[in-house]
Design a protein around this motif. Structure first.
Motif, PDB file in Angstrom:
ATOM      1  N   ASN A  63      -3.596  10.677  -3.839  1.00  0.00           N
ATOM      2  CA  ASN A  63      -4.864  10.242  -4.425  1.00  0.00           C
ATOM      3  C   ASN A  63      -5.473  11.338  -5.296  1.00  0.00           C
ATOM      4  O   ASN A  63      -6.018  11.060  -6.376  1.00  0.00           O
ATOM      5  CB  ASN A  63      -5.859   9.855  -3.329  1.00  0.00           C
ATOM      6  CG  ASN A  63      -5.493   8.579  -2.594  1.00  0.00           C
ATOM      7  OD1 ASN A  63      -6.086   8.247  -1.584  1.00  0.00           O
ATOM      8  ND2 ASN A  63      -4.498   7.844  -3.095  1.00  0.00           N
TER       9      ASN A  63
ATOM     10  N   ARG B 211       0.684   3.665   1.950  1.00  0.00           N
ATOM     11  CA  ARG B 211       0.997   3.995   3.341  1.00  0.00           C
ATOM     12  C   ARG B 211       2.128   3.143   3.896  1.00  0.00           C
ATOM     13  O   ARG B 211       2.638   3.423   4.990  1.00  0.00           O
ATOM     14  CB  ARG B 211      -0.250   3.842   4.216  1.00  0.00           C
ATOM     15  CG  ARG B 211      -1.338   4.866   3.969  1.00  0.00           C
ATOM     16  CD  ARG B 211      -1.000   6.221   4.573  1.00  0.00           C
ATOM     17  NE  ARG B 211      -0.984   6.168   6.022  1.00  0.00           N
ATOM     18  CZ  ARG B 211      -2.059   6.287   6.781  1.00  0.00           C
ATOM     19  NH1 ARG B 211      -3.251   6.489   6.206  1.00  0.00           N
ATOM     20  NH2 ARG B 211      -1.965   6.244   8.084  1.00  0.00           N
TER      21      ARG B 211
ATOM     22  N   GLU C 135       0.845  -1.191   0.000  1.00  0.00           N
ATOM     23  CA  GLU C 135       0.000   0.000   0.000  1.00  0.00           C
ATOM     24  C   GLU C 135       0.883   1.245   0.000  1.00  0.00           C
ATOM     25  O   GLU C 135       2.034   1.206   0.445  1.00  0.00           O
ATOM     26  CB  GLU C 135      -0.912   0.014   1.237  1.00  0.00           C
ATOM     27  CG  GLU C 135      -1.811  -1.202   1.382  1.00  0.00           C
ATOM     28  CD  GLU C 135      -2.882  -1.259   0.303  1.00  0.00           C
ATOM     29  OE1 GLU C 135      -3.280  -0.174  -0.192  1.00  0.00           O
ATOM     30  OE2 GLU C 135      -3.324  -2.373  -0.025  1.00  0.00           O
TER      31      GLU C 135
ATOM     32  N   GLY D 158       2.185   9.431   5.044  1.00  0.00           N
ATOM     33  CA  GLY D 158       1.146   9.332   6.064  1.00  0.00           C
ATOM     34  C   GLY D 158      -0.213   9.594   5.459  1.00  0.00           C
ATOM     35  O   GLY D 158      -0.381   9.635   4.228  1.00  0.00           O
ATOM     36  N   ALA D 159      -1.207   9.798   6.329  1.00  0.00           N
ATOM     37  CA  ALA D 159      -2.584   9.976   5.858  1.00  0.00           C
ATOM     38  C   ALA D 159      -2.728  11.198   4.949  1.00  0.00           C
ATOM     39  O   ALA D 159      -3.371  11.131   3.896  1.00  0.00           O
ATOM     40  CB  ALA D 159      -3.511  10.088   7.062  1.00  0.00           C
ATOM     41  N   LYS D 160      -2.114  12.324   5.342  1.00  0.00           N
ATOM     42  CA  LYS D 160      -2.255  13.546   4.545  1.00  0.00           C
ATOM     43  C   LYS D 160      -1.572  13.406   3.184  1.00  0.00           C
ATOM     44  O   LYS D 160      -2.110  13.844   2.165  1.00  0.00           O
ATOM     45  CB  LYS D 160      -1.677  14.738   5.308  1.00  0.00           C
ATOM     46  CG  LYS D 160      -2.483  15.129   6.537  1.00  0.00           C
ATOM     47  CD  LYS D 160      -1.886  16.355   7.214  1.00  0.00           C
ATOM     48  CE  LYS D 160      -2.708  16.758   8.431  1.00  0.00           C
ATOM     49  NZ  LYS D 160      -2.124  17.944   9.124  1.00  0.00           N
ATOM     50  N   THR D 161      -0.382  12.789   3.185  1.00  0.00           N
ATOM     51  CA  THR D 161       0.328  12.606   1.917  1.00  0.00           C
ATOM     52  C   THR D 161      -0.444  11.665   1.009  1.00  0.00           C
ATOM     53  O   THR D 161      -0.520  11.885  -0.208  1.00  0.00           O
ATOM     54  CB  THR D 161       1.736  12.049   2.167  1.00  0.00           C
ATOM     55  OG1 THR D 161       2.449  12.948   3.026  1.00  0.00           O
ATOM     56  CG2 THR D 161       2.504  11.893   0.864  1.00  0.00           C
ATOM     57  N   GLU D 162      -1.044  10.625   1.584  1.00  0.00           N
ATOM     58  CA  GLU D 162      -1.827   9.689   0.778  1.00  0.00           C
ATOM     59  C   GLU D 162      -3.000  10.398   0.119  1.00  0.00           C
ATOM     60  O   GLU D 162      -3.288  10.181  -1.069  1.00  0.00           O
ATOM     61  CB  GLU D 162      -2.329   8.539   1.646  1.00  0.00           C
ATOM     62  CG  GLU D 162      -3.079   7.478   0.846  1.00  0.00           C
ATOM     63  CD  GLU D 162      -3.581   6.351   1.715  1.00  0.00           C
ATOM     64  OE1 GLU D 162      -3.603   5.197   1.236  1.00  0.00           O
ATOM     65  OE2 GLU D 162      -3.968   6.607   2.871  1.00  0.00           O
ATOM     66  N   VAL D 163      -3.673  11.277   0.851  1.00  0.00           N
ATOM     67  CA  VAL D 163      -4.795  12.038   0.286  1.00  0.00           C
ATOM     68  C   VAL D 163      -4.299  12.900  -0.872  1.00  0.00           C
ATOM     69  O   VAL D 163      -4.947  13.000  -1.923  1.00  0.00           O
ATOM     70  CB  VAL D 163      -5.456  12.910   1.374  1.00  0.00           C
ATOM     71  CG1 VAL D 163      -6.440  13.898   0.749  1.00  0.00           C
ATOM     72  CG2 VAL D 163      -6.173  12.033   2.391  1.00  0.00           C
TER      73      VAL D 163
END
Length: 439
Positions: A203, A189, A187, A195-200
């Motif tokens: 995306n 992540r 994944e 992290g979560a913000k970078t993944e968003v």
């Protein structure tokens, strides 16, 4: 260097200690081995687990699970308040055990070590033998309850990824000839630094899978990250070298140091919060001198627990402990100094300006940070010296506190909190031993 020109060799080993805090507790307490266990900051249902044993993880209890929820999942779970000085001691002992087999090149965090392989050590059979000997050295020299997963790879970034691919007690190698297909199933992540913000953000730019990320060429990776980080990542994920081997880029001179604390219920008063803030400053000032810095500013943060009625009419946030809260902070600048008495006067001045009134009667978190640090070698002494001998007083306090413990000699304001606010570990910052204590 192109992939086809590379030899199938490992340049680095990354050692990741499995469920470290929980494993240390199981080592210290054999009766807890094989049982679901969680390490908590305080014995309160509203706080969160900061570590969980693999037996607890198998039940769905993990880092960040609220204690009340953990009890609901498994009423007989063992809950232990963390002893961070003990964890620092074990981290040091494990690093020494690894050193007996292969020199530790870097300690990224309290529960990680990295070793650089040289010469024939890089050959896969020899690297695997070294990794197995490291596991055995930890078992033999530190404790049988302590396990680690080891990743082997051409660079440090990939070695860290590999160490997370098989837990607990794993051993995974990523050879250049296997890349990047060997990590295509991961994944986003799973990548260190995502992290979560970078993944968003990724995306939003159309990158939702590792396969999509790996399909980009170097120019595409640079554009995606809008920095040289994209270029580095392109090479790291293919097992290539960039000169820093996946190491963090040095940020220059240290700019701040400090301590923070989520207070036990008995300290959640104005008087209790002041005593805790006083102790945090006492520790920070001692560290400032031990690390040979002067400070030019201080920042203080206080968080106040809110009732439902208060939260309905105020801007609030939710703390990881589960408490709804409001926050306040202030920074004050002053002439460069490092003696405790002067810094305490600054703290008193900031504290006098904290919010008052009915909505601010339940402080539960305090943080004190010394900023604008300058090295001792760059400090310019005051023209009229130190008429009150404050520096000499601090030096005398340090001498006694280093020998007998850092709370042996202190100012009276922290007396009620002397045994509170113990050393806490940020996973990216390992406490340093000064005298008989870790801070």
């Amino acid at each position: 260097m192109l992939p086809h020109a590379q030899h199938d060799r490992f340049g680095f080993l990354h050692i990741d200690l499995n469920s470290f805090f929980a494993s240390v507790e199981q080592q210290l307490h054999p009766e807890y081995r094989g049982r679901p266990l969680a390490v908590v900051p305080t014995q309160a249902d509203t706080t969160c687990c900061i570590a969980a044993s693999y037996e607890a993880k198998a039940l769905g209890i993990k880092t960040g699970t609220q204690v009340g929820e953990a009890k609901r999942i498994f009423p007989d779970i063992v809950l232990i308040e963390g002893d961070h000085e003990e964890y620092a001691r074990y981290s040091k002992a494990i690093s020494e055990a690894v050193d007996l087999v292969c020199p530790v090149a870097h300690n990224p965090s309290i529960d990680e070590m990295a070793c650089q392989l040289i010469g024939r050590e890089q050959e896969p059979p020899r690297a695997r033998k070294i990794a197995l000997e490291i596991k055995q050295s930890i078992y033999k020299n530190v404790g049988e309850a302590l396990r680690c997963s080891i990743g082997m790879a051409p660079n440090r970034y990939l070695a860290k990824i590999a160490s997370d691919m098989q837990k607990p007690d794993g051993l995974i190698g990523l050879l250049p000839s296997q890349l990047p297909r060997a990590i295509a199933h991961l994944e986003l992540r799973d990548l260190p630094g995502v992290g979560a913000k970078t993944e968003v953000r990724l995306n939003a730019k159309g990158i939702r899978t590792m396969e999509q990320l790996l399909a980009l060429d170097r120019a595409g990776m640079h554009k995606l990250w809008d920095s040289v980080w994209g270029d580095r990542l392109y090479h790291w994920l293919r097992g290539e070298e960039t000169g820093d081997d996946g190491a963090p880029v040095a940020s220059g001179v240290q700019k701040s140091l400090g301590h923070s604390h989520v207070m036990a219920p008995e300290f959640r008063t104005q008087e209790g919060a002041w005593a805790i803030a006083h102790k945090l400053l006492h520790k920070a000032a001692m560290r400032l001198r031990m690390e040979k810095f002067y400070s030019g500013s201080m920042a203080v943060t206080i968080r106040f627990a809110m009732t439902k009625e208060q939260a309905a009419r105020m801007k609030t946030k939710r703390h990881f402990s589960g408490l709804t809260h409001s926050g306040w902070g202030m920074e004050a600048r002053f002439r460069n100094c490092r003696d405790t008495l002067t810094l305490l006067e600054v703290l008193r001045g900031i504290w006098s300006r904290r919010p008052q009134g009915e909505d601010f009667q339940r402080p539960f978190f305090v943080g004190v940070t010394l900023r604008n640090l300058i090295p001792e070698s760059e400090y310019q002494a005051e023209l009229f010296g130190d008429p009150d001998n404050r520096a000499e007083l601090s030096a005398t306090m340090d001498k006694l506190n280093l020998k007998y413990g850092h709370t042996t000699l202190h100012f009276a304001g922290m007396l009620s909190a002397r045994e509170s606010a113990p050393t806490r570990i940020a996973f990216t910052q390992i406490p340093v031993q000064y005298g008989v204590d870790y801070m």
